[in-house]
Design a protein around this motif. Structure first.
Motif, PDB file in Angstrom:
ATOM      1  N   GLY A  97       0.785  -1.230   0.000  1.00  0.00           N
ATOM      2  CA  GLY A  97       0.000   0.000   0.000  1.00  0.00           C
ATOM      3  C   GLY A  97       0.814   1.275   0.000  1.00  0.00           C
ATOM      4  N   THR A  98       2.133   1.178   0.029  1.00  0.00           N
ATOM      5  CA  THR A  98       2.953   2.390   0.030  1.00  0.00           C
ATOM      6  C   THR A  98       2.969   3.028  -1.357  1.00  0.00           C
ATOM      7  OG1 THR A  98       4.943   1.084  -0.418  1.00  0.00           O
ATOM      8  CG2 THR A  98       4.435   1.554   1.889  1.00  0.00           C
ATOM      9  N   HIS A  99       3.019   4.351  -1.372  1.00  0.00           N
ATOM     10  CA  HIS A  99       3.027   5.096  -2.621  1.00  0.00           C
ATOM     11  C   HIS A  99       4.452   5.312  -3.101  1.00  0.00           C
ATOM     12  CE1 HIS A  99      -1.183   7.109  -2.030  1.00  0.00           C
ATOM     13  NE2 HIS A  99      -1.192   5.817  -1.755  1.00  0.00           N
ATOM     14  N   GLY A 100       4.665   5.150  -4.396  1.00  0.00           N
ATOM     15  CA  GLY A 100       5.943   5.487  -4.988  1.00  0.00           C
ATOM     16  C   GLY A 100       6.096   6.989  -5.123  1.00  0.00           C
ATOM     17  N   PRO A 101       7.204   7.454  -5.709  1.00  0.00           N
ATOM     18  CA  PRO A 101       7.460   8.890  -5.821  1.00  0.00           C
ATOM     19  C   PRO A 101       6.413   9.603  -6.673  1.00  0.00           C
ATOM     20  CG  PRO A 101       9.450   7.622  -6.271  1.00  0.00           C
ATOM     21  CD  PRO A 101       8.325   6.647  -6.243  1.00  0.00           C
ATOM     22  N   ASP A 102       6.064  10.813  -6.254  1.00  0.00           N
ATOM     23  CA  ASP A 102       5.210  11.679  -7.076  1.00  0.00           C
ATOM     24  C   ASP A 102       5.939  12.031  -8.376  1.00  0.00           C
ATOM     25  OD1 ASP A 102       2.618  12.288  -6.497  1.00  0.00           O
ATOM     26  OD2 ASP A 102       3.082  13.927  -5.135  1.00  0.00           O
ATOM     27  N   PHE A 103       5.171  12.364  -9.393  1.00  0.00           N
ATOM     28  CA  PHE A 103       5.683  12.796 -10.707  1.00  0.00           C
ATOM     29  C   PHE A 103       6.463  11.689 -11.424  1.00  0.00           C
ATOM     30  CE2 PHE A 103       5.433  16.674  -8.081  1.00  0.00           C
ATOM     31  CZ  PHE A 103       4.521  17.392  -8.830  1.00  0.00           C
ATOM     32  N   ASP A 104       6.244  10.426 -11.027  1.00  0.00           N
ATOM     33  CA  ASP A 104       6.961   9.331 -11.666  1.00  0.00           C
ATOM     34  C   ASP A 104       6.433   9.065 -13.077  1.00  0.00           C
ATOM     35  OD1 ASP A 104       9.174   7.763 -11.150  1.00  0.00           O
ATOM     36  OD2 ASP A 104       7.997   5.995 -10.610  1.00  0.00           O
ATOM     37  N   HIS A 105       5.216   9.502 -13.341  1.00  0.00           N
ATOM     38  CA  HIS A 105       4.601   9.328 -14.653  1.00  0.00           C
ATOM     39  C   HIS A 105       3.643  10.492 -14.880  1.00  0.00           C
ATOM     40  CE1 HIS A 105       3.144   7.229 -18.187  1.00  0.00           C
ATOM     41  NE2 HIS A 105       1.893   7.324 -17.766  1.00  0.00           N
ATOM     42  N   LEU A 106       3.475  10.862 -16.132  1.00  0.00           N
ATOM     43  CA  LEU A 106       2.546  11.924 -16.516  1.00  0.00           C
ATOM     44  C   LEU A 106       1.350  11.294 -17.215  1.00  0.00           C
ATOM     45  CD1 LEU A 106       1.550  14.781 -17.192  1.00  0.00           C
ATOM     46  CD2 LEU A 106       3.216  14.841 -19.066  1.00  0.00           C
ATOM     47  N   ARG A 107       0.165  11.585 -16.699  1.00  0.00           N
ATOM     48  CA  ARG A 107      -1.074  11.085 -17.307  1.00  0.00           C
ATOM     49  C   ARG A 107      -2.004  12.276 -17.529  1.00  0.00           C
ATOM     50  NH1 ARG A 107      -3.184   5.362 -15.542  1.00  0.00           N
ATOM     51  NH2 ARG A 107      -1.749   4.829 -17.232  1.00  0.00           N
ATOM     52  N   LEU A 108      -2.871  12.179 -18.540  1.00  0.00           N
ATOM     53  CA  LEU A 108      -3.710  13.307 -18.937  1.00  0.00           C
ATOM     54  C   LEU A 108      -5.184  13.021 -18.712  1.00  0.00           C
ATOM     55  CD1 LEU A 108      -2.040  14.034 -22.412  1.00  0.00           C
ATOM     56  CD2 LEU A 108      -1.358  14.922 -20.167  1.00  0.00           C
ATOM     57  N   LEU A 109      -5.911  14.063 -18.340  1.00  0.00           N
ATOM     58  CA  LEU A 109      -7.375  14.027 -18.297  1.00  0.00           C
ATOM     59  C   LEU A 109      -7.868  15.014 -19.341  1.00  0.00           C
ATOM     60  CD1 LEU A 109      -9.966  13.004 -16.795  1.00  0.00           C
ATOM     61  CD2 LEU A 109      -9.832  15.115 -15.454  1.00  0.00           C
ATOM     62  N   VAL A 110      -8.709  14.527 -20.250  1.00  0.00           N
ATOM     63  CA  VAL A 110      -9.179  15.343 -21.370  1.00  0.00           C
ATOM     64  C   VAL A 110     -10.691  15.505 -21.279  1.00  0.00           C
ATOM     65  CG1 VAL A 110      -9.177  15.647 -23.867  1.00  0.00           C
ATOM     66  CG2 VAL A 110      -7.302  14.390 -22.761  1.00  0.00           C
ATOM     67  N   ASP A 111     -11.137  16.752 -21.306  1.00  0.00           N
ATOM     68  CA  ASP A 111     -12.569  17.070 -21.263  1.00  0.00           C
ATOM     69  C   ASP A 111     -13.069  17.232 -22.701  1.00  0.00           C
ATOM     70  OD1 ASP A 111     -15.102  17.807 -20.543  1.00  0.00           O
ATOM     71  OD2 ASP A 111     -14.512  19.583 -19.390  1.00  0.00           O
ATOM     72  N   THR A 112     -14.038  16.424 -23.075  1.00  0.00           N
ATOM     73  CA  THR A 112     -14.607  16.480 -24.424  1.00  0.00           C
ATOM     74  C   THR A 112     -16.106  16.762 -24.331  1.00  0.00           C
ATOM     75  OG1 THR A 112     -15.339  14.176 -24.689  1.00  0.00           O
ATOM     76  CG2 THR A 112     -12.979  14.621 -24.983  1.00  0.00           C
ATOM     77  N   PHE A 113     -16.721  16.967 -25.476  1.00  0.00           N
ATOM     78  CA  PHE A 113     -18.173  17.169 -25.512  1.00  0.00           C
ATOM     79  C   PHE A 113     -18.918  15.942 -25.006  1.00  0.00           C
ATOM     80  CE2 PHE A 113     -18.186  20.455 -29.232  1.00  0.00           C
ATOM     81  CZ  PHE A 113     -17.585  21.378 -28.392  1.00  0.00           C
ATOM     82  N   ASP A 114     -18.230  14.785 -24.997  1.00  0.00           N
ATOM     83  CA  ASP A 114     -18.863  13.522 -24.607  1.00  0.00           C
ATOM     84  C   ASP A 114     -18.437  13.044 -23.226  1.00  0.00           C
ATOM     85  OD1 ASP A 114     -20.126  13.093 -27.285  1.00  0.00           O
ATOM     86  OD2 ASP A 114     -18.023  13.035 -27.885  1.00  0.00           O
ATOM     87  N   GLY A 115     -17.764  13.902 -22.480  1.00  0.00           N
ATOM     88  CA  GLY A 115     -17.345  13.520 -21.134  1.00  0.00           C
ATOM     89  C   GLY A 115     -15.836  13.522 -20.977  1.00  0.00           C
ATOM     90  N   LEU A 116     -15.396  13.032 -19.814  1.00  0.00           N
ATOM     91  CA  LEU A 116     -13.986  13.038 -19.447  1.00  0.00           C
ATOM     92  C   LEU A 116     -13.325  11.718 -19.835  1.00  0.00           C
ATOM     93  CD1 LEU A 116     -14.355  14.587 -15.879  1.00  0.00           C
ATOM     94  CD2 LEU A 116     -13.454  15.747 -17.915  1.00  0.00           C
ATOM     95  N   PHE A 117     -12.084  11.830 -20.352  1.00  0.00           N
ATOM     96  CA  PHE A 117     -11.316  10.647 -20.752  1.00  0.00           C
ATOM     97  C   PHE A 117      -9.892  10.758 -20.224  1.00  0.00           C
ATOM     98  CE2 PHE A 117     -14.704  10.822 -23.819  1.00  0.00           C
ATOM     99  CZ  PHE A 117     -14.957   9.497 -24.181  1.00  0.00           C
ATOM    100  N   LEU A 118      -9.322   9.616 -19.861  1.00  0.00           N
ATOM    101  CA  LEU A 118      -7.894   9.539 -19.579  1.00  0.00           C
ATOM    102  C   LEU A 118      -7.157   9.302 -20.885  1.00  0.00           C
ATOM    103  CD1 LEU A 118      -7.960   7.201 -16.463  1.00  0.00           C
ATOM    104  CD2 LEU A 118      -7.487   9.663 -16.456  1.00  0.00           C
ATOM    105  N   ALA A 119      -6.053  10.001 -21.079  1.00  0.00           N
ATOM    106  CA  ALA A 119      -5.206   9.809 -22.254  1.00  0.00           C
ATOM    107  C   ALA A 119      -3.797   9.505 -21.785  1.00  0.00           C
ATOM    108  CB  ALA A 119      -5.223  11.048 -23.145  1.00  0.00           C
ATOM    109  N   ASP A 120      -3.144   8.584 -22.468  1.00  0.00           N
ATOM    110  CA  ASP A 120      -1.773   8.219 -22.087  1.00  0.00           C
ATOM    111  C   ASP A 120      -1.063   7.618 -23.298  1.00  0.00           C
ATOM    112  OD1 ASP A 120       0.568   7.472 -20.877  1.00  0.00           O
ATOM    113  OD2 ASP A 120      -0.399   6.724 -19.057  1.00  0.00           O
ATOM    114  N   CYS A 121      -0.328   8.460 -24.008  1.00  0.00           N
ATOM    115  CA  CYS A 121       0.456   8.007 -25.167  1.00  0.00           C
ATOM    116  C   CYS A 121       1.887   7.687 -24.768  1.00  0.00           C
ATOM    117  CB  CYS A 121       0.463   9.086 -26.249  1.00  0.00           C
ATOM    118  SG  CYS A 121      -1.155   9.440 -26.949  1.00  0.00           S
ATOM    119  N   GLY A 122       2.198   7.768 -23.492  1.00  0.00           N
ATOM    120  CA  GLY A 122       3.570   7.572 -23.036  1.00  0.00           C
ATOM    121  C   GLY A 122       3.716   6.451 -22.046  1.00  0.00           C
ATOM    122  N   ASN A 123       2.883   5.413 -22.168  1.00  0.00           N
ATOM    123  CA  ASN A 123       2.889   4.312 -21.215  1.00  0.00           C
ATOM    124  C   ASN A 123       3.509   3.065 -21.851  1.00  0.00           C
ATOM    125  OD1 ASN A 123       2.326   3.236 -18.681  1.00  0.00           O
ATOM    126  ND2 ASN A 123       0.307   2.495 -19.279  1.00  0.00           N
ATOM    127  N   GLY A 124       4.661   3.260 -22.496  1.00  0.00           N
ATOM    128  CA  GLY A 124       5.341   2.145 -23.116  1.00  0.00           C
ATOM    129  C   GLY A 124       4.571   1.507 -24.255  1.00  0.00           C
TER     130      GLY A 124
END
Length: 260
Positions: A97-124
Motif C-alpha cells: 500500500g505504500t506510494h511510490g514517488p510523485d511525478f513518476d509518470h505523466l497522465r492526462l485528463l481530457v474534457d470532451t463534448f462527450d465527457g472526461l477521458f484519460l489519455a496516455d500516449c507515453g505508457n510504453g
C-alpha cells in the motif's frame, strides 16, 4: 507548436470539434506513430521539458520520447485543437500500500463534448485508445477509485491484471515534472538509465527494441532475437523512423559482457 506539421506526421486531420470520437482518432494516430524511446539518455543528449523543445525533437527531428515528452506534447497539441486538458502526477502503489514517488509518470485528463477521458500516449505503447473516466473495465484497462485516489490495471495476454499507475485529481504543470525527469535521465537506479529501448504499438501488436533485443508481437505471436549495434541502428530507422547517426554509450550489462 506547428499543429499542421504534427497532424501531418501522425496522418490525422484537424478535428471539427473536441468530441470523444475525435480524441480517440487523435490518440490512436499519435500512439501508433510516436514511439516510446529513451535513446537520448544513452547518447548524452539533454532532455528538455520545454514544450517548444519537445515539439522540435518529436516533430521536426521525428523522434519519440518518454512519458513526460510524449504526453507533454500530446497535451499541448490537444489544447491547440480546442480540448481542455489537465496534467496529473501518477505514481505506483506497492503490494503493502505504500506510494511510490510523485511525478513518476505523466497522465492526462481530457474534457470532451462527450465527457472526461484519460489519455496516455507515453505508457510504453500499452494504450492505443483513451479510457473513459468511469470505474469499471474498458477493454484491457480497469479503472478503480477509493475516494480521491484513482488507479488503473491492465489485463495481460494470460488474463491476469497487472497494477498500473495511480493518481490524485490535482492539476499539475509540465515544469513540475522536471526534477523527476532529471532523476530518470541521470540516476544509475533509473529504469531508463538501465534500459535502452524503443517501443511502438501496431494495429495487431507491437514492435520493440530493448537492450539489443528486437521483439515483434503480431496477433499474440511473439518473436525475439538479439541484434548487434549496426542492425539495431537499421531497425530503428526502418521500423521506428528513428535515425541515430552516432554511437550510444554501452549499458553496464554490455560493459560486463564485453569484459568477460
Amino acid at each position: 507548436m506547428d499543429v499542421d506539421a504534427l497532424l501531418d506526421r501522425i496522418g490525422a486531420k484537424p478535428p471539427a470539434a473536441p468530441t470523444g470520437a475525435t480524441l480517440s482518432e487523435l490518440h490512436r494516430a499519435f500512439a501508433l506513430t510516436m514511439p516510446s524511446e529513451d535513446y537520448d539518455i544513452h547518447l548524452g543528449v539533454p532532455i528538455s521539458l520545454h514544450l517548444d523543445d519537445i515539439a522540435d525533437k518529436m516533430i521536426r527531428r521525428r523522434r519519440g520520447g518518454y512519458c513526460y515528452e510524449l504526453n507533454g506534447l500530446f497535451a499541448g497539441f490537444l489544447r491547440e485543437l480546442g480540448f481542455d486538458v489537465t496534467l496529473f502526477s501518477a505514481f505506483t502503489i506497492g503490494e503493502d500500500g505504500t506510494h511510490g514517488p510523485d511525478f513518476d509518470h505523466l497522465r492526462l485528463l481530457v474534457d470532451t463534448f462527450d465527457g472526461l477521458f484519460l489519455a496516455d500516449c507515453g505508457n510504453g505503447g500499452s494504450w492505443i485508445d483513451p479510457v473513459p473516466l468511469r470505474t469499471g473495465v474498458h477493454g484491457h484497462v480497469r479503472l478503480q477509485r477509493d475516494g480521491d485516489l484513482w488507479w488503473t490495471s491492465e489485463r495481460r495476454h494470460d488474463g491476469r491484471w497487472e497494477p498500473g499507475w495511480a493518481w490524485y485529481p490535482r492539476a499539475r504543470e509540465l515544469p513540475e515534472f522536471g526534477e523527476r525527469s532529471r532523476y530518470h535521465e541521470h540516476d544509475p537506479h533509473s529504469y531508463f538509465v538501465a534500459r535502452r529501448f524503443a517501443v511502438l504499438p501496431t494495429p495487431d501488436g507491437r514492435i520493440s527494441l530493448l537492450n539489443g533485443v528486437f521483439s515483434e508481437i503480431d496477433h499474440d505471436v511473439r518473436i525475439d532475437r538479439r541484434v548487434d549495434a549496426d542492425e539495431e541502428r537499421s531497425l530503428l530507422a526502418e521500423r521506428f523512423e528513428i535515425v541515430i547517426d552516432r554511437p550510444w554509450r554501452p549499458l553496464a550489462v554490455e560493459k560486463s559482457s564485453t569484459a568477460s
